[in-house]
Design a protein around this motif. Structure first.
Motif, PDB file in Angstrom:
ATOM      1  N   LEU A  88     -20.387 -19.353  -1.866  1.00  0.00           N
ATOM      2  CA  LEU A  88     -20.129 -20.739  -2.107  1.00  0.00           C
ATOM      3  C   LEU A  88     -21.481 -21.196  -2.904  1.00  0.00           C
ATOM      4  CD1 LEU A  88     -17.885 -22.919  -1.315  1.00  0.00           C
ATOM      5  CD2 LEU A  88     -19.355 -23.565   0.821  1.00  0.00           C
ATOM      6  N   THR A  89     -21.156 -21.786  -4.129  1.00  0.00           N
ATOM      7  CA  THR A  89     -22.108 -22.381  -4.523  1.00  0.00           C
ATOM      8  C   THR A  89     -21.664 -23.783  -5.117  1.00  0.00           C
ATOM      9  OG1 THR A  89     -21.145 -21.650  -6.670  1.00  0.00           O
ATOM     10  CG2 THR A  89     -22.416 -20.032  -5.632  1.00  0.00           C
ATOM     11  N   VAL A  91     -22.880 -26.502  -3.897  1.00  0.00           N
ATOM     12  CA  VAL A  91     -22.806 -27.363  -2.950  1.00  0.00           C
ATOM     13  C   VAL A  91     -23.981 -28.443  -2.978  1.00  0.00           C
ATOM     14  CG1 VAL A  91     -22.584 -27.760  -0.239  1.00  0.00           C
ATOM     15  CG2 VAL A  91     -21.458 -26.032  -1.608  1.00  0.00           C
ATOM     16  N   THR A 117     -23.733 -28.185   7.516  1.00  0.00           N
ATOM     17  CA  THR A 117     -22.789 -27.232   7.919  1.00  0.00           C
ATOM     18  C   THR A 117     -22.332 -27.495   9.449  1.00  0.00           C
ATOM     19  OG1 THR A 117     -23.987 -25.529   6.778  1.00  0.00           O
ATOM     20  CG2 THR A 117     -22.420 -24.654   8.115  1.00  0.00           C
TER      21      THR A 117
END
Ligand SMILES: Cc1cc2nc3c(=O)[nH]c(=O)nc-3n(C[C@H](O)[C@H](O)[C@H](O)COP(=O)(O)OP(=O)(O)OC[C@H]3O[C@@H](n4cnc5c(N)ncnc54)[C@H](O)[C@@H]3O)c2cc1C
Length: 135
Positions: A88-89, A91, A117
């Motif tokens: 996941l990039t 962010v 998170t």
């Protein structure tokens, strides 16, 4: 480095390696005897004959194509799902943290990545999205 060690082990055992070569068929000499395997490489198609064939395709393609009996999945044909790997990039933890659907913390987190998170896990909107996304 490891691939060179593996190549050395194979060649020092007296075997040849055919890189970029794909098994694409099998010729049978009878119901339970392989005559030759058909492979494809840059030069085209060719047949390879051997005394013994070792199937290393992972899915047992050669054995299956040769007519060997096999089982797949459980009693209902269900297979174990492969591990889902993803990255996941892009962010932005600050934008994620201060989105209006997720209540801001009483005090600013020391580590915004970790706090973001854990908030997402608790956020009710995330649960609703999950229920809607999974039929
Ligand atoms: C996402 C994922 C995660 C996994 N995680 C783990 C784990 O954490 N721990 C664990 O123990 N196991 C794990 N596994 C399982 C493990 O990877 C396999 O059990 C193992 O790699 C099987 O080894 P193999 O040599 O039989 O087949 P493979 O490693 O699949 O090797 C088969 C080779 O044959 C080649 N090939 C296939 N068809 C042809 C063809 N027609 N012609 C030429 N070459 C062909 C393929 O390109 C491949 O290089 C995981 C599997 C997946 C998919």
């Amino acid at each position: 480095m490891l691939k060179r060690i593996y190549d050395g082990l194979v060649t020092s055992a007296g075997a040849g390696v055919c890189f970029n070569t794909r098994l694409c068929g099998v010729e049978m000499a009878g119901p339970d005897r392989i005559e030759a395997v058909i492979v494809a490489d840059k030069a085209g198609l060719r047949a390879c004959r051997a005394k013994v064939y070792v199937d290393g395709t992972g899915d047992g393609d050669l054995a299956a194509w040769a007519g060997a009996a096999f089982e797949k999945g459980d009693a209902h044909g269900q297979l174990q799902p492969a591990t889902h790997c993803f990255v996941l990039t892009n962010v932005d933890p600050y934008a994620c943290w201060y989105t209006p659907r997720i209540p801001p913390p009483a005090r600013a987190p020391r580590n915004p990545h970790r706090a973001c998170t854990s908030s997402i896990r608790k956020a009710p909107c995330t649960r609703r999205w999950r229920r809607a996304a999974i039929p």
